[in-house]
Design a protein around this motif. Sequence first.
Motif, PDB file in Angstrom:
ATOM      1  N   ARG A  22      52.639  38.828  41.345  1.00 27.25           N
ATOM      2  CA  ARG A  22      50.959  39.320  40.022  1.00 27.25           C
ATOM      3  C   ARG A  22      50.597  38.224  40.785  1.00 27.25           C
ATOM      4  O   ARG A  22      49.540  37.961  40.686  1.00 27.25           O
ATOM      5  N   CYS A  23      51.648  36.303  41.432  1.00 27.74           N
ATOM      6  CA  CYS A  23      50.013  35.610  41.614  1.00 27.74           C
ATOM      7  C   CYS A  23      49.654  35.981  43.043  1.00 27.74           C
ATOM      8  O   CYS A  23      48.591  35.971  43.425  1.00 27.74           O
ATOM      9  N   SER A  26      46.810  38.533  42.471  1.00 27.66           N
ATOM     10  CA  SER A  26      45.810  37.729  41.940  1.00 27.66           C
ATOM     11  C   SER A  26      44.677  36.924  42.955  1.00 27.66           C
ATOM     12  O   SER A  26      43.885  37.242  43.216  1.00 27.66           O
ATOM     13  N   PHE A  30      40.771  38.260  44.205  1.00 31.61           N
ATOM     14  CA  PHE A  30      39.806  36.575  44.627  1.00 31.61           C
ATOM     15  C   PHE A  30      39.027  37.062  45.317  1.00 31.61           C
ATOM     16  O   PHE A  30      38.006  37.178  45.219  1.00 31.61           O
ATOM     17  N   PHE A 171      47.021  29.736  43.634  1.00 38.35           N
ATOM     18  CA  PHE A 171      47.489  30.192  43.085  1.00 38.35           C
ATOM     19  C   PHE A 171      48.547  30.726  42.659  1.00 38.35           C
ATOM     20  O   PHE A 171      49.445  31.079  43.541  1.00 38.35           O
ATOM     21  N   ALA A 212      44.062  33.164  32.924  1.00 36.74           N
ATOM     22  CA  ALA A 212      43.163  33.101  34.155  1.00 36.74           C
ATOM     23  C   ALA A 212      43.082  31.051  34.497  1.00 36.74           C
ATOM     24  O   ALA A 212      41.984  30.807  34.172  1.00 36.74           O
TER      25      ALA A 212
END
Length: 273
Positions: A22-23, A26, A30, A171, A212
């Motif tokens: 998930r990181c 992300s 981004f 992240f 977030a």
Amino acid sequence: RNFPEVFRSGAVVDAQATLVVRCVLSMAAFCERLKELNPRLEVSRTAGRRTTRYLNFYSKPTNPTLSREYLEFADGEFVRTIDAQKLMKGLFYFAADMQNVGLGISFYDLFTTDELYGLNVYDNYKYYVIRGPSPLNRRFPQYYAKALLEDFLTRADRAVEGGAVSADLRFGHDGNLMTFVSLLQFEGCDVVESDPEKIAQMWPLYRISPMAANIQLVFYRKKASDDVLVKFLYNEREVRIPVASDLAPYYRWNDVRDFYRNVMENLPDPAGK
């Protein structure tokens, strides 16, 4: 839009994440958006054991310095003594997570208002003790967070001295961020309290580490000047730290760096070294 000088064409952006999917996703999303806004950015992305070592300093596989005493405290008796209703807690998390899947189904009607409030107080207190500024953890979590702060200070110094990287992006995880903000001594984040209900009001997780959640260090320097200022943003809001400044919430970088190095030097070593 807020910092066009940082994300100018040709600027180098270094993004790093932990190994958790998930990181990584992300980070990818981004960075993809940054490239959409300015295709001429030079963006690098990294996720590995090395980055996990300091971005998730509670990761046992990548952080061999985690002491047995802290692991037993975080995983053992403290949790067991207040986690008697595992099924109820599991249903509570299930109900909370259902908000994120877009099915329009709610399971909150399984609980009374008092039960929801009690579960919130419990959850908040658990993280306050294991990951936050509670005196019960003897500041061991902050000691492990030094790895991330060291990365911040080193990379910032490199940028201030004229390094090639324009923006460093990291992240990681909510459990690390809630420790990190107490190590940074952000205003309102280093609360010391013993009453779980008061903690839920003074140190609420929805404020400390919402979805977030983010920390930004933004650096400023006048042309032909060596005086560098830094401003801290916590979830896009200016935040103050306990460093003397006649320009707060702007601080002189040399003062900030010296303050945090002193903080790190005075943290107790869980290994007793």
